[in-house]
Write a protein that holds these residues in place. Structure first.
Motif, PDB file in Angstrom:
ATOM      1  N   MET A   1     -52.360 -52.753  20.792  1.00 30.03           N
ATOM      2  CA  MET A   1     -53.266 -51.683  21.196  1.00 30.03           C
ATOM      3  C   MET A   1     -54.653 -52.249  21.467  1.00 30.03           C
ATOM      4  O   MET A   1     -55.010 -53.319  20.985  1.00 30.03           O
ATOM      5  CB  MET A   1     -53.335 -50.585  20.140  1.00 30.03           C
ATOM      6  N   SER A   2     -55.441 -51.502  22.246  1.00 29.43           N
ATOM      7  CA  SER A   2     -56.793 -51.935  22.595  1.00 29.43           C
ATOM      8  C   SER A   2     -57.765 -51.593  21.463  1.00 29.43           C
ATOM      9  O   SER A   2     -57.759 -50.468  20.937  1.00 29.43           O
ATOM     10  CB  SER A   2     -57.236 -51.238  23.889  1.00 29.43           C
ATOM     11  N   ILE A   3     -58.575 -52.592  21.085  1.00 29.23           N
ATOM     12  CA  ILE A   3     -59.573 -52.399  20.018  1.00 29.23           C
ATOM     13  C   ILE A   3     -60.945 -52.286  20.668  1.00 29.23           C
ATOM     14  O   ILE A   3     -61.369 -53.165  21.416  1.00 29.23           O
ATOM     15  CB  ILE A   3     -59.552 -53.577  19.021  1.00 29.23           C
ATOM     16  N   SER A   4     -61.640 -51.181  20.405  1.00 31.07           N
ATOM     17  CA  SER A   4     -62.947 -50.948  21.032  1.00 31.07           C
ATOM     18  C   SER A   4     -64.062 -51.679  20.268  1.00 31.07           C
ATOM     19  O   SER A   4     -63.926 -52.004  19.092  1.00 31.07           O
ATOM     20  CB  SER A   4     -63.257 -49.446  21.065  1.00 31.07           C
ATOM     21  N   ALA A   5     -65.162 -51.884  20.985  1.00 35.82           N
ATOM     22  CA  ALA A   5     -66.335 -52.511  20.376  1.00 35.82           C
ATOM     23  C   ALA A   5     -66.887 -51.644  19.244  1.00 35.82           C
ATOM     24  O   ALA A   5     -67.403 -52.154  18.240  1.00 35.82           O
ATOM     25  CB  ALA A   5     -67.401 -52.754  21.435  1.00 35.82           C
ATOM     26  N   ALA A   6     -66.767 -50.319  19.394  1.00 37.11           N
ATOM     27  CA  ALA A   6     -67.264 -49.395  18.361  1.00 37.11           C
ATOM     28  C   ALA A   6     -66.481 -49.563  17.066  1.00 37.11           C
ATOM     29  O   ALA A   6     -67.046 -49.503  15.966  1.00 37.11           O
ATOM     30  CB  ALA A   6     -67.169 -47.958  18.852  1.00 37.11           C
ATOM     31  N   GLN A   7     -65.158 -49.764  17.192  1.00 37.52           N
ATOM     32  CA  GLN A   7     -64.331 -49.982  16.000  1.00 37.52           C
ATOM     33  C   GLN A   7     -64.722 -51.283  15.290  1.00 37.52           C
ATOM     34  O   GLN A   7     -64.820 -51.332  14.070  1.00 37.52           O
ATOM     35  CB  GLN A   7     -62.847 -50.029  16.394  1.00 37.52           C
ATOM     36  N   VAL A   8     -64.932 -52.319  16.091  1.00 37.08           N
ATOM     37  CA  VAL A   8     -65.331 -53.614  15.515  1.00 37.08           C
ATOM     38  C   VAL A   8     -66.663 -53.480  14.782  1.00 37.08           C
ATOM     39  O   VAL A   8     -66.826 -53.970  13.663  1.00 37.08           O
ATOM     40  CB  VAL A   8     -65.436 -54.691  16.625  1.00 37.08           C
ATOM     41  N   LYS A   9     -67.615 -52.772  15.400  1.00 39.53           N
ATOM     42  CA  LYS A   9     -68.932 -52.580  14.774  1.00 39.53           C
ATOM     43  C   LYS A   9     -68.817 -51.787  13.471  1.00 39.53           C
ATOM     44  O   LYS A   9     -69.456 -52.110  12.468  1.00 39.53           O
ATOM     45  CB  LYS A   9     -69.878 -51.855  15.737  1.00 39.53           C
ATOM     46  N   GLU A  10     -67.983 -50.735  13.501  1.00 35.92           N
ATOM     47  CA  GLU A  10     -67.805 -49.917  12.298  1.00 35.92           C
ATOM     48  C   GLU A  10     -67.245 -50.748  11.146  1.00 35.92           C
ATOM     49  O   GLU A  10     -67.719 -50.670  10.006  1.00 35.92           O
ATOM     50  CB  GLU A  10     -66.868 -48.745  12.580  1.00 35.92           C
ATOM     51  N   LEU A  11     -66.228 -51.576  11.454  1.00 35.23           N
ATOM     52  CA  LEU A  11     -65.628 -52.411  10.418  1.00 35.23           C
ATOM     53  C   LEU A  11     -66.616 -53.454   9.926  1.00 35.23           C
ATOM     54  O   LEU A  11     -66.681 -53.751   8.731  1.00 35.23           O
ATOM     55  CB  LEU A  11     -64.359 -53.081  10.955  1.00 35.23           C
ATOM     56  N   ARG A  12     -67.397 -53.981  10.855  1.00 34.21           N
ATOM     57  CA  ARG A  12     -68.404 -54.970  10.457  1.00 34.21           C
ATOM     58  C   ARG A  12     -69.449 -54.348   9.528  1.00 34.21           C
ATOM     59  O   ARG A  12     -69.871 -54.948   8.550  1.00 34.21           O
ATOM     60  CB  ARG A  12     -69.079 -55.540  11.706  1.00 34.21           C
ATOM     61  N   ASP A  13     -69.883 -53.118   9.855  1.00 35.62           N
ATOM     62  CA  ASP A  13     -70.860 -52.413   9.014  1.00 35.62           C
ATOM     63  C   ASP A  13     -70.297 -52.131   7.624  1.00 35.62           C
ATOM     64  O   ASP A  13     -71.014 -52.171   6.620  1.00 35.62           O
ATOM     65  CB  ASP A  13     -71.287 -51.100   9.671  1.00 35.62           C
ATOM     66  N   LEU A  14     -69.002 -51.838   7.574  1.00 30.89           N
ATOM     67  CA  LEU A  14     -68.348 -51.540   6.294  1.00 30.89           C
ATOM     68  C   LEU A  14     -68.184 -52.775   5.410  1.00 30.89           C
ATOM     69  O   LEU A  14     -68.302 -52.688   4.187  1.00 30.89           O
ATOM     70  CB  LEU A  14     -66.967 -50.921   6.538  1.00 30.89           C
ATOM     71  N   THR A  15     -67.913 -53.908   6.037  1.00 25.43           N
ATOM     72  CA  THR A  15     -67.511 -55.096   5.262  1.00 25.43           C
ATOM     73  C   THR A  15     -68.489 -56.266   5.295  1.00 25.43           C
ATOM     74  O   THR A  15     -68.467 -57.121   4.421  1.00 25.43           O
ATOM     75  CB  THR A  15     -66.156 -55.623   5.769  1.00 25.43           C
ATOM     76  N   GLY A  16     -69.335 -56.301   6.340  1.00 30.10           N
ATOM     77  CA  GLY A  16     -70.231 -57.440   6.468  1.00 30.10           C
ATOM     78  C   GLY A  16     -69.552 -58.676   7.027  1.00 30.10           C
ATOM     79  O   GLY A  16     -70.161 -59.745   7.118  1.00 30.10           O
ATOM     80  N   ALA A  17     -68.290 -58.561   7.399  1.00 35.40           N
ATOM     81  CA  ALA A  17     -67.545 -59.703   7.945  1.00 35.40           C
ATOM     82  C   ALA A  17     -67.970 -59.972   9.393  1.00 35.40           C
ATOM     83  O   ALA A  17     -68.584 -59.122  10.048  1.00 35.40           O
ATOM     84  CB  ALA A  17     -66.055 -59.428   7.881  1.00 35.40           C
ATOM     85  N   GLY A  18     -67.631 -61.168   9.906  1.00 36.97           N
ATOM     86  CA  GLY A  18     -67.978 -61.532  11.272  1.00 36.97           C
ATOM     87  C   GLY A  18     -67.217 -60.720  12.294  1.00 36.97           C
ATOM     88  O   GLY A  18     -66.158 -60.146  12.008  1.00 36.97           O
ATOM     89  N   MET A  19     -67.747 -60.668  13.511  1.00 30.68           N
ATOM     90  CA  MET A  19     -67.148 -59.838  14.561  1.00 30.68           C
ATOM     91  C   MET A  19     -65.718 -60.266  14.897  1.00 30.68           C
ATOM     92  O   MET A  19     -64.834 -59.426  15.069  1.00 30.68           O
ATOM     93  CB  MET A  19     -68.025 -59.886  15.826  1.00 30.68           C
ATOM     94  N   MET A  20     -65.499 -61.579  15.006  1.00 29.28           N
ATOM     95  CA  MET A  20     -64.167 -62.058  15.357  1.00 29.28           C
ATOM     96  C   MET A  20     -63.155 -61.736  14.256  1.00 29.28           C
ATOM     97  O   MET A  20     -62.000 -61.376  14.532  1.00 29.28           O
ATOM     98  CB  MET A  20     -64.189 -63.559  15.639  1.00 29.28           C
TER      99      MET A  20
END
Length: 306
Positions: A1-20
């Motif tokens: 499935m396609s992963i949006s930039a917004a989803q990546v940003k949300e997960l990054r904000d939640l965890t502090g992990a890197g974008m990749m």
């Protein structure tokens, strides 16, 4: 499935992990945010395990206090660079808050981290994966007085209550708490500078005293004087030893013409009642930790080969 930039940003904000890492987590879990958080957490724990063998002797001392209580903690990292990281500083400040409630190292490690269902120990372990260095909660302690104040001092502070050395001083008195706290802070600065062995002579390890006496006696005998004279010489040197290492007997850093004990007596005029220094704690960052000696040239060469 396609992963949006917004989803990546949300997960990054939640965890502090890197974008990749966030994109990989969402891809692996078909975009399920909760499962992606767990996936990253597992990956973070894996990273923590790999880094656990590295010496963490840098970090910060954290202090938190109320009027009649205060706590001090040490949280270690591998480098001073991480100690200047805002996320790391927030962790240390929060651990100090927990220590104010729970006190002992074991109790603080097991207590819930503020705003989380995880323990302090688990929160720090999880942070290893996001911050990228081995970290560890090393120790904590707390002082409380029934009346009076527990003053604090942080040396080389990088933020409020955070630095390389922290001192707590308990002043018991029924007098003015603000005046007691002000004097206690002066004593805390003194303790930071002189690092006394004990509050009173009676609190020094008897074995340490006997060892000093034996050394003094051997030195005195080299003078060839009679034993009676040697005994008096040893007594004199022992008094000097106490003046150097016992807090109450030391020359007060802010006024070397008087002892800390005399400074306390003088402070009672401002405090408005009898007062006593009942305890003190001094945490210096990394004390007692054996740091690994590294060959910088070899490290660079190893990095180039990777």
């Amino acid at each position: 499935m396609s992963i949006s930039a917004a989803q990546v940003k949300e997960l990054r904000d939640l965890t502090g992990a890197g974008m990749m890492d966030c994109k990989a987590a969402l891809t692996e879990t078909n975009g399920n945010m909760e499962e992606a958080v767990d996936w990253l957490r597992k990956k973070g724990i894996s990273k923590a395990d790999k880094k656990a063998g590295r010496t963490a002797a840098e970090g910060l001392i954290g202090v938190d206090n109320g009027v009649r209580e205060a706590a001090v903690v040490e949280v270690n990292s591998e480098t001073d660079f991480v100690a200047r990281n805002a996320a790391f500083q927030e962790i240390v400040a929060n651990v100090a808050k927990v220590a104010l409630a729970y006190g002992t190292t074991e109790a603080v490690a097991a207590a819930k981290y503020p705003g989380s269902d995880k323990s302090v120990a688990d929160t720090i372990k999880d942070a290893v994966g996001t911050i990228g260095e081995n970290m560890g909660f090393r120790r904590s302690a707390k002082l409380t007085v029934p009346h009076g104040a527990v003053a604090t001092y942080v040396h080389n502070a990088v933020a409020d209550g955070l630095g390389k050395l922290g001192v707590l001083v308990a002043i018991e008195t029924t007098g003015n708490e603000h005046a007691a706290n002000a004097f206690g802070r002066q004593v805390a600065m003194h303790v930071a500078a002189t690092n006394p062995l004990a509050l009173t002579a009676e609190q020094i390890d008897p074995a340490a005293v006997e060892r000093e006496k034996a050394i003094f006696a051997d030195q005195a005998r080299q003078s060839g004087k009679p034993e009676a004279i040697i005994e008096k010489m040893v007594e004199g040197r022992l008094r000097k030893f106490y003046e150097e290492v016992v807090l109450l007997k030391q020359a007060f850093v802010l006024n070397p013409d008087i002892t800390v004990e005399q400074a306390l007596k003088d402070a009672e005029k401002e405090i408005g009642a009898p007062a006593k220094i009942s305890a003190y704690l001094r945490f210096a960052l990394g004390e007692g930790i054996e740091k690994e000696e590294t060959d910088f040239a070899a490290e660079v060469a190893a990095a180039v080969k990777k």
